[in-house]
Design a protein around this motif. Structure first.
Motif, PDB file in Angstrom:
ATOM      1  N   MET A  39     -55.360  33.578  15.402  1.00 52.20           N
ATOM      2  CA  MET A  39     -54.455  34.006  16.455  1.00 52.20           C
ATOM      3  C   MET A  39     -54.615  33.095  17.672  1.00 52.20           C
ATOM      4  O   MET A  39     -55.735  32.796  18.047  1.00 52.20           O
ATOM      5  CB  MET A  39     -54.799  35.459  16.832  1.00 52.20           C
TER       6      MET A  39
ATOM      7  N   LEU B 101     -45.869  44.980  23.212  1.00 54.12           N
ATOM      8  CA  LEU B 101     -46.770  45.461  22.164  1.00 54.12           C
ATOM      9  C   LEU B 101     -46.716  46.991  22.157  1.00 54.12           C
ATOM     10  O   LEU B 101     -47.011  47.633  23.155  1.00 54.12           O
ATOM     11  CB  LEU B 101     -48.199  44.982  22.452  1.00 54.12           C
TER      12      LEU B 101
ATOM     13  N   GLY C  80     -47.241  49.640  18.697  1.00 50.90           N
ATOM     14  CA  GLY C  80     -48.358  49.960  17.795  1.00 50.90           C
ATOM     15  C   GLY C  80     -49.038  48.717  17.249  1.00 50.90           C
ATOM     16  O   GLY C  80     -50.188  48.752  16.822  1.00 50.90           O
ATOM     17  N   GLY C  81     -48.294  47.609  17.222  1.00 52.55           N
ATOM     18  CA  GLY C  81     -48.875  46.326  16.807  1.00 52.55           C
ATOM     19  C   GLY C  81     -49.070  46.155  15.307  1.00 52.55           C
ATOM     20  O   GLY C  81     -49.682  45.179  14.878  1.00 52.55           O
ATOM     21  N   GLN C  82     -48.551  47.084  14.498  1.00 49.98           N
ATOM     22  CA  GLN C  82     -48.859  47.013  13.067  1.00 49.98           C
ATOM     23  C   GLN C  82     -48.068  45.920  12.332  1.00 49.98           C
ATOM     24  O   GLN C  82     -48.419  45.548  11.209  1.00 49.98           O
ATOM     25  CB  GLN C  82     -48.645  48.377  12.395  1.00 49.98           C
TER      26      GLN C  82
ATOM     27  N   LEU D 117     -49.268  42.211  15.297  1.00 49.49           N
ATOM     28  CA  LEU D 117     -50.608  41.615  15.228  1.00 49.49           C
ATOM     29  C   LEU D 117     -50.853  40.871  13.906  1.00 49.49           C
ATOM     30  O   LEU D 117     -51.357  39.741  13.936  1.00 49.49           O
ATOM     31  CB  LEU D 117     -51.687  42.662  15.516  1.00 49.49           C
ATOM     32  N   PRO D 118     -50.490  41.450  12.745  1.00 48.46           N
ATOM     33  CA  PRO D 118     -50.631  40.656  11.517  1.00 48.46           C
ATOM     34  C   PRO D 118     -49.824  39.356  11.562  1.00 48.46           C
ATOM     35  O   PRO D 118     -50.269  38.325  11.054  1.00 48.46           O
ATOM     36  CB  PRO D 118     -50.102  41.594  10.424  1.00 48.46           C
TER      37      PRO D 118
ATOM     38  N   LYS E 279     -51.766  36.993  13.658  1.00 51.06           N
ATOM     39  CA  LYS E 279     -52.961  36.519  12.944  1.00 51.06           C
ATOM     40  C   LYS E 279     -52.607  35.375  11.995  1.00 51.06           C
ATOM     41  O   LYS E 279     -53.406  34.458  11.780  1.00 51.06           O
ATOM     42  CB  LYS E 279     -53.602  37.675  12.159  1.00 51.06           C
TER      43      LYS E 279
END
Lengths: 264, 153
Positions: free
Chosen positions: A1, A28, A30-32, A35-36, A39
């Motif tokens: 990231m 942002l 829940g970021g589910q 974020l992946p 990453k």
């Protein structure tokens, strides 16, 4: 990231102010998904503006024939809500089938529809129920909100605050989940409101879409039999290692019948 | 670099962390709590499950800064001294682990599951474990252990 600056505004106005004058800011929730994606370095925002402290984005409230769910309400909360289960059980079931229990503890309604993944569950629920999406500046009908793959009617700095769902007479949702990701290979949400019926399909096409032929048939006879012979053309449907366009087209009818059965 | 403060297993802990530091890295590298594992790095396997403010989440899909001010429980926080948590004891008793890599995540998910559903049947347990992978494919005894723990608790 990659690195980014992180902000936790307390109000919608502060969040909106943070969205201007920066390179590539992202909200942002829940970021589910975000974020992946970060990453994997498929997204590299300059700033993350976390909405977790912003007031007014939470809560589930029912007022007569409308159920309003705040943008930051987690899938697990929708699935477990007595209010949702009573007013629109199909919507509670939809939320309870997203991802896995761990994802449902973080993922939010607002995040899901803002991302508008072509295989996400909520877009089908919003479109079939003719929901109204509230933002910091206006209200957008679901028919105008979902535009195409990962595309919505939202402006760059527009923030979803909640979604109002008209309570239907009957509704049902059936999805054939991808066994690994739990995203919909095909998911169909059917809702009967007044005398009209709306049928919304996710997972099959580049974005959520309605099936007018099924809606007409179900409006005069709300039964699985009524749509057994109605199929959607496979032209333009998604095609990947999990299934061909023809396979998905067939699944639309199968899942639509199951959705109607679950609504009876 | 921001300072992140959270209550971990009942104790207040603070450390500096980059904004991009994942909660799982913060727990393992800054706080030395290596019971929480990193299995897949793609948010699928559940080896990194911890509880944040009372609910089970994937700590590889949460930034440490998002958990600033939160209450976090990791696998290290379950046992009381030498006395195992009933779910840990059930995993031991029913051979709910083979290589053990997925076990911390499995147990943290199971604790959350039984909090919400005190008496799950087998299909419910299997459905609730959708976010946790066991590459030894030892699901049968994991399910058995959770069922036994639900009866013991």
């Amino acid at each position: 990231m990659y690195e980014f600056d992180y902000h936790t505004p307390q109000t919608i106005d502060d969040a909106r102010a943070l969205l201007s004058g920066r390179d590539d800011p992202k909200l942002l929730a829940g970021g589910q998904t975000l974020l992946p994606t970060m990453k994997q370095r498929l997204a590299a925002p300059s700033d993350l503006i976390d909405l977790r402290k912003v007031t007014g984005l939470d809560g589930i409230t029912g007022a007569g024939d409308t159920l309003r769910i705040g943008a930051m309400v987690r899938h697990a909360a929708v699935a477990a809500s007595d209010e949702v289960r009573q007013a629109i059980p199909a919507l509670a079931a939809l939320a309870g089938g997203i991802g896995d229990p761990l994802v449902r503890h973080r993922g939010t309604l607002g995040g899901s529809i803002a991302n508008n993944d072509p295989s996400a569950d909520y877009p089908a629920g919003c479109l079939a129920l003719a929901a109204t999406i509230s933002t910091d500046r206006r209200e957008i009908g679901a028919d105008e909100f979902f535009l195409g793959m990962f595309e919505t009617a939202l402006e760059e700095d527009e923030i979803i605050t909640g979604v109002a769902f008209p309570v239907p007479r009957k509704a049902g949702y059936a999805k054939f989940p991808n066994p690994a990701s739990r995203y919909a290979m095909v998911g169909v949400f059917v809702a009967q409101t007044g005398n009209a019926v709306r049928v919304a399909v996710t997972g099959a096409g580049p974005g959520v879409f309605r099936v007018p032929a099924m809606e007409t048939a179900l409006a005069s006879d709300f039964s699985a039999q009524a749509i057994a012979d109605i199929s959607v053309p496979s032209d333009g449907l998604l095609e990947d290692l999990h299934g061909s366009a023809e396979y998905r087209a067939n699944l639309v009818t199968v899942m639509a019948k199951r959705a109607v059965q679950s609504a009876l | 670099m921001p300072t992140v403060t959270m209550t971990v297993n009942g104790k207040q802990r603070s450390a500096e962390a980059e904004t991009r530091t994942l909660l799982v890295s913060f727990l393992r590298e800054q706080l030395g709590l290596t019971g929480t594992h990193v299995g897949c790095d793609t948010s699928q396997c559940g080896a990194c499950v911890v509880h944040v403010d009372g609910v089970a989440v994937k700590s590889c899909t949460l930034l440490a800064v998002q958990a600033d001010g939160a209450e976090v429980t990791t696998i290290e926080g379950l046992a009381k001294g030498r006395e195992l948590h009933p779910i840990q004891a059930a995993f031991k008793e029913h051979h709910g682990l083979q290589c053990g890599f997925c076990t911390p995540g499995m147990i943290m998910t199971a604790v959350d599951m039984l909090r919400r559903i005190p008496e799950p049947d087998e299909p419910t347990i299997r459905a609730e474990l959708e976010g946790n992978f066991c590459r030894c494919t030892g699901y049968h005894n994991i399910v058995k252990a959770i069922k036994a723990a639900s009866e013991a608790m």
